[in-house]
Structure formats: structure tokens, C-alpha cells
Design a protein around this motif. Structure first.
Motif, PDB file in Angstrom:
ATOM      1  N   ARG A 115       2.824  -7.681  15.152  1.00  0.00           N
ATOM      2  CA  ARG A 115       3.588  -8.584  14.288  1.00  0.00           C
ATOM      3  C   ARG A 115       2.686  -9.670  13.720  1.00  0.00           C
ATOM      4  O   ARG A 115       1.815 -10.192  14.402  1.00  0.00           O
ATOM      5  CB  ARG A 115       4.724  -9.243  15.072  1.00  0.00           C
ATOM      6  N   GLU A 116       2.927 -10.001  12.471  1.00  0.00           N
ATOM      7  CA  GLU A 116       2.303 -11.167  11.849  1.00  0.00           C
ATOM      8  C   GLU A 116       3.378 -11.836  11.002  1.00  0.00           C
ATOM      9  O   GLU A 116       3.750 -11.340   9.944  1.00  0.00           O
ATOM     10  CB  GLU A 116       1.108 -10.756  10.988  1.00  0.00           C
ATOM     11  N   SER A 117       3.913 -12.936  11.497  1.00  0.00           N
ATOM     12  CA  SER A 117       5.034 -13.591  10.822  1.00  0.00           C
ATOM     13  C   SER A 117       4.590 -14.254   9.523  1.00  0.00           C
ATOM     14  O   SER A 117       3.500 -14.803   9.432  1.00  0.00           O
ATOM     15  CB  SER A 117       5.659 -14.640  11.750  1.00  0.00           C
ATOM     16  N   ILE A 118       5.472 -14.177   8.527  1.00  0.00           N
ATOM     17  CA  ILE A 118       5.190 -14.782   7.227  1.00  0.00           C
ATOM     18  C   ILE A 118       6.413 -15.555   6.767  1.00  0.00           C
ATOM     19  O   ILE A 118       7.544 -15.263   7.178  1.00  0.00           O
ATOM     20  CB  ILE A 118       4.815 -13.714   6.174  1.00  0.00           C
ATOM     21  N   PRO A 119       6.238 -16.555   5.892  1.00  0.00           N
ATOM     22  CA  PRO A 119       7.395 -17.292   5.367  1.00  0.00           C
ATOM     23  C   PRO A 119       8.202 -16.426   4.409  1.00  0.00           C
ATOM     24  O   PRO A 119       7.677 -15.483   3.802  1.00  0.00           O
ATOM     25  CB  PRO A 119       6.752 -18.482   4.637  1.00  0.00           C
ATOM     26  N   LEU A 120       9.469 -16.755   4.258  1.00  0.00           N
ATOM     27  CA  LEU A 120      10.346 -15.980   3.383  1.00  0.00           C
ATOM     28  C   LEU A 120       9.830 -15.983   1.950  1.00  0.00           C
ATOM     29  O   LEU A 120      10.032 -15.010   1.212  1.00  0.00           O
ATOM     30  CB  LEU A 120      11.770 -16.544   3.438  1.00  0.00           C
TER      31      LEU A 120
ATOM     32  N   GLN B 277      24.393 -19.894  13.103  1.00  0.00           N
ATOM     33  CA  GLN B 277      24.847 -20.063  11.731  1.00  0.00           C
ATOM     34  C   GLN B 277      25.022 -21.543  11.393  1.00  0.00           C
ATOM     35  O   GLN B 277      24.769 -21.972  10.260  1.00  0.00           O
ATOM     36  CB  GLN B 277      26.169 -19.321  11.539  1.00  0.00           C
ATOM     37  N   GLN B 278      25.447 -22.343  12.369  1.00  0.00           N
ATOM     38  CA  GLN B 278      25.644 -23.772  12.158  1.00  0.00           C
ATOM     39  C   GLN B 278      24.327 -24.535  12.138  1.00  0.00           C
ATOM     40  O   GLN B 278      24.209 -25.571  11.467  1.00  0.00           O
ATOM     41  CB  GLN B 278      26.555 -24.345  13.258  1.00  0.00           C
ATOM     42  N   GLU B 279      23.341 -24.064  12.868  1.00  0.00           N
ATOM     43  CA  GLU B 279      22.089 -24.815  13.039  1.00  0.00           C
ATOM     44  C   GLU B 279      20.969 -24.374  12.102  1.00  0.00           C
ATOM     45  O   GLU B 279      19.983 -25.088  11.940  1.00  0.00           O
ATOM     46  CB  GLU B 279      21.623 -24.706  14.496  1.00  0.00           C
ATOM     47  N   GLN B 280      21.080 -23.181  11.522  1.00  0.00           N
ATOM     48  CA  GLN B 280      20.031 -22.681  10.639  1.00  0.00           C
ATOM     49  C   GLN B 280      20.613 -22.291   9.285  1.00  0.00           C
ATOM     50  O   GLN B 280      21.761 -21.867   9.190  1.00  0.00           O
ATOM     51  CB  GLN B 280      19.328 -21.471  11.261  1.00  0.00           C
ATOM     52  N   SER B 281      19.793 -22.424   8.261  1.00  0.00           N
ATOM     53  CA  SER B 281      20.221 -22.005   6.929  1.00  0.00           C
ATOM     54  C   SER B 281      20.140 -20.488   6.828  1.00  0.00           C
ATOM     55  O   SER B 281      19.511 -19.821   7.654  1.00  0.00           O
ATOM     56  CB  SER B 281      19.323 -22.640   5.869  1.00  0.00           C
ATOM     57  N   LYS B 282      20.759 -19.935   5.790  1.00  0.00           N
ATOM     58  CA  LYS B 282      20.685 -18.490   5.567  1.00  0.00           C
ATOM     59  C   LYS B 282      19.240 -18.044   5.364  1.00  0.00           C
ATOM     60  O   LYS B 282      18.838 -16.981   5.837  1.00  0.00           O
ATOM     61  CB  LYS B 282      21.529 -18.106   4.346  1.00  0.00           C
ATOM     62  N   SER B 283      18.463 -18.866   4.678  1.00  0.00           N
ATOM     63  CA  SER B 283      17.055 -18.530   4.444  1.00  0.00           C
ATOM     64  C   SER B 283      16.281 -18.474   5.755  1.00  0.00           C
ATOM     65  O   SER B 283      15.448 -17.577   5.960  1.00  0.00           O
ATOM     66  CB  SER B 283      16.413 -19.545   3.495  1.00  0.00           C
ATOM     67  N   GLU B 284      16.545 -19.418   6.659  1.00  0.00           N
ATOM     68  CA  GLU B 284      15.864 -19.433   7.954  1.00  0.00           C
ATOM     69  C   GLU B 284      16.241 -18.211   8.791  1.00  0.00           C
ATOM     70  O   GLU B 284      15.391 -17.610   9.454  1.00  0.00           O
ATOM     71  CB  GLU B 284      16.200 -20.725   8.713  1.00  0.00           C
ATOM     72  N   ILE B 285      17.520 -17.857   8.754  1.00  0.00           N
ATOM     73  CA  ILE B 285      17.978 -16.687   9.514  1.00  0.00           C
ATOM     74  C   ILE B 285      17.349 -15.419   8.960  1.00  0.00           C
ATOM     75  O   ILE B 285      16.859 -14.575   9.717  1.00  0.00           O
ATOM     76  CB  ILE B 285      19.515 -16.593   9.477  1.00  0.00           C
ATOM     77  N   LEU B 286      17.340 -15.275   7.641  1.00  0.00           N
ATOM     78  CA  LEU B 286      16.770 -14.075   7.026  1.00  0.00           C
ATOM     79  C   LEU B 286      15.271 -13.990   7.301  1.00  0.00           C
ATOM     80  O   LEU B 286      14.755 -12.906   7.615  1.00  0.00           O
ATOM     81  CB  LEU B 286      17.028 -14.078   5.519  1.00  0.00           C
ATOM     82  N   GLU B 287      14.577 -15.122   7.214  1.00  0.00           N
ATOM     83  CA  GLU B 287      13.147 -15.136   7.515  1.00  0.00           C
ATOM     84  C   GLU B 287      12.891 -14.718   8.959  1.00  0.00           C
ATOM     85  O   GLU B 287      12.010 -13.890   9.240  1.00  0.00           O
ATOM     86  CB  GLU B 287      12.572 -16.528   7.273  1.00  0.00           C
ATOM     87  N   GLY B 288      13.679 -15.264   9.883  1.00  0.00           N
ATOM     88  CA  GLY B 288      13.516 -14.914  11.289  1.00  0.00           C
ATOM     89  C   GLY B 288      13.800 -13.444  11.535  1.00  0.00           C
ATOM     90  O   GLY B 288      13.073 -12.777  12.281  1.00  0.00           O
ATOM     91  N   TYR B 289      14.841 -12.940  10.895  1.00  0.00           N
ATOM     92  CA  TYR B 289      15.202 -11.529  11.070  1.00  0.00           C
ATOM     93  C   TYR B 289      14.105 -10.612  10.548  1.00  0.00           C
ATOM     94  O   TYR B 289      13.713  -9.649  11.216  1.00  0.00           O
ATOM     95  CB  TYR B 289      16.519 -11.248  10.349  1.00  0.00           C
TER      96      TYR B 289
ATOM     97  N   ALA C 199       5.658  -1.143  14.339  1.00  0.00           N
ATOM     98  CA  ALA C 199       5.629  -2.212  13.341  1.00  0.00           C
ATOM     99  C   ALA C 199       6.807  -3.158  13.559  1.00  0.00           C
ATOM    100  O   ALA C 199       7.964  -2.780  13.347  1.00  0.00           O
ATOM    101  CB  ALA C 199       5.686  -1.627  11.938  1.00  0.00           C
ATOM    102  N   TYR C 200       6.510  -4.370  13.997  1.00  0.00           N
ATOM    103  CA  TYR C 200       7.529  -5.402  14.195  1.00  0.00           C
ATOM    104  C   TYR C 200       7.392  -6.433  13.078  1.00  0.00           C
ATOM    105  O   TYR C 200       6.339  -7.045  12.919  1.00  0.00           O
ATOM    106  CB  TYR C 200       7.372  -6.083  15.558  1.00  0.00           C
ATOM    107  N   GLY C 201       8.438  -6.609  12.318  1.00  0.00           N
ATOM    108  CA  GLY C 201       8.393  -7.555  11.223  1.00  0.00           C
ATOM    109  C   GLY C 201       7.978  -6.904   9.916  1.00  0.00           C
ATOM    110  O   GLY C 201       7.338  -5.851   9.881  1.00  0.00           O
ATOM    111  N   ILE C 202       8.350  -7.556   8.821  1.00  0.00           N
ATOM    112  CA  ILE C 202       8.164  -6.987   7.496  1.00  0.00           C
ATOM    113  C   ILE C 202       6.692  -6.866   7.109  1.00  0.00           C
ATOM    114  O   ILE C 202       6.291  -5.930   6.409  1.00  0.00           O
ATOM    115  CB  ILE C 202       8.939  -7.831   6.444  1.00  0.00           C
ATOM    116  N   TYR C 203       5.862  -7.805   7.569  1.00  0.00           N
ATOM    117  CA  TYR C 203       4.436  -7.741   7.216  1.00  0.00           C
ATOM    118  C   TYR C 203       3.788  -6.512   7.835  1.00  0.00           C
ATOM    119  O   TYR C 203       3.084  -5.754   7.153  1.00  0.00           O
ATOM    120  CB  TYR C 203       3.720  -9.007   7.670  1.00  0.00           C
ATOM    121  N   ALA C 204       4.028  -6.294   9.121  1.00  0.00           N
ATOM    122  CA  ALA C 204       3.457  -5.130   9.796  1.00  0.00           C
ATOM    123  C   ALA C 204       3.978  -3.837   9.191  1.00  0.00           C
ATOM    124  O   ALA C 204       3.234  -2.865   9.040  1.00  0.00           O
ATOM    125  CB  ALA C 204       3.766  -5.185  11.293  1.00  0.00           C
TER     126      ALA C 204
END
Length: 206
Positions: free
Chosen positions: A47-52, A131-143, A153-158
Motif C-alpha cells: 500500500r502507498e496512500s495518496i490524497p483524494l 459519517q458525523q466526524e468525517q466528510s464524504k471526501s475523507e471517507i472516500l479517500e480512506g476507503y 494490491a491494497y489501495g488504489i495506488y497499488a
């Protein structure tokens, strides 16, 4: 009123647990020649996490179309899906999988993969909290950074690297739809096998 009271009490007493360490870890890369050439990697999960912002809009749209078309308007849970799971469990069958992207994200990051009614209920309350603590963008990025796409391959970058040797921002629309298709059943849609290729192409077209 009693049911509303029970729901409110359960919701107020639900706390977001620590994240599963494996799904927060990223690959460690080793370089030589002044940091220009890569020797290899060390990773529990590739995995290599990236911003949305680094995920092109067609890629985001493809995942939402495949997994949760009401993502931007729902409250993080699918009541009908939870009821289906409850009836399935009452009949002695395994409960069904998560429905919304928020539920899937919560299951990956905070819970286990067991299919029980208890886990499903906890998943629902945690999804409401997230849902109350994170924005939709944050949730989608995390997912997108935690979901499994098959072939280690874990995550969209991988996933973009494994299947197309590209960065996500360079994926074409058909490639983005293909990668989005892998999230549902990464084992069945494994594009390395002939059967998996056909299943993945069919779902990509869908």
C-alpha cells in the motif's frame, strides 16, 4: 419510543476504536544510487496512500458507481441492507456484506471480516459515528487507500501499479472502471486468470 431510546443509548455509547494497524501501514521502499533507483520494498500489505486529489474524478466516479451510488446523499448506512442481513441471520444463513462505502470502510479499518449479526450492528453504529466526524471526501479517500483490489494490491495506488504500471491519475476511463470492478470480489475478478479476466471485463462494462 422504547426502540428510539435503545437506539439513542447505543449510538451515544458507541466509540470509534483504534484502527487495524495492518490497514494503516504502508510499504517501505529501499533505494540506491542517491535515491533514484529502487531496490525493493518491505510491506505487510502492499500500500502507498495518496490524497483524494491525486485520484482522477473518473476513478472516483467508477468506484462509487460500482459500490454505492447513493454515497453522497446517504447517511453512511443502508437500512434495507441491515434488515436483509438480520433476516438472513435469523434463517441461519451468513449475513450479507456491507452495503455503503462508509460501512465497507468501517469494516476494513475497525472491525473483522466475520459475518455475524452482532458485527453488522456494530458496523452500522460505527458508520453513523464516522459519517458525523468525517466528510464524504475523507471517507472516500480512506476507503480508496484501504480497499483490497486483488493480487496483493491494497489501495488504489497499488492497484494502478499492479494492473497497469501507472499512477492513478494516469488511468484511462476504461482502466479506472476495470480497477473499480475489482473491489467487489477481488478473488473472483482476479484479472491474472482467464476466468477472472472475463468476470472483471463484464463488470467493468457494467
Amino acid at each position: 419510543l422504547v426502540l428510539i431510546g435503545i437506539f439513542y443509548f447505543a449510538y451515544k455509547n458507541t466509540t470509534i476504536p483504534d484502527a487495524n494497524k495492518a490497514f494503516e501501514a504502508q510499504s517501505t521502499f529501499v533505494y540506491y544510487s542517491g535515491g533514484k533507483a529502487k531496490i525493493g520494498r518491505f510491506a505487510e500489505q502492499n500500500r502507498e496512500s495518496i490524497p483524494l486529489a491525486d485520484v482522477p474524478q473518473p476513478m472516483q466516479d467508477a468506484v462509487i458507481a460500482a459500490e454505492d451510488r447513493t454515497f453522497y446523499t446517504n447517511n453512511g448506512i443502508d437500512p434495507n441492507g441491515i434488515l436483509r442481513a438480520a433476516f438472513s441471520n435469523a434463517k441461519g444463513n451468513a449475513t450479507q456484506g456491507a452495503s455503503t462505502i462508509t460501512q465497507q470502510y468501517v469494516k476494513i479499518l475497525y472491525l473483522t471480516q466475520e459475518r455475524t449479526l452482532g458485527r453488522k450492528v456494530k458496523e452500522a453504529f460505527l458508520s453513523l459515528k464516522v459519517q458525523q466526524e468525517q466528510s464524504k471526501s475523507e471517507i472516500l479517500e480512506g476507503y480508496l487507500n484501504t480497499a483490497y483490489f486483488g493480487n496483493r494490491a491494497y489501495g488504489i495506488y497499488a492497484a494502478a501499479q499492479v494492473y497497469f504500471d501507472k499512477e492513478p491519475r494516469d488511468l484511462t476511463l476504461p482502466e479506472a472502471a476495470f480497477v473499480a470492478a475489482l473491489v467487489k470480489f477481488p478473488g473472483d475478478f482476479d484479472a491474472i486468470t482467464l476466468k477472472g479476466q472475463q468476470l472483471a471485463v463484464d463488470r467493468r462494462n457494467y
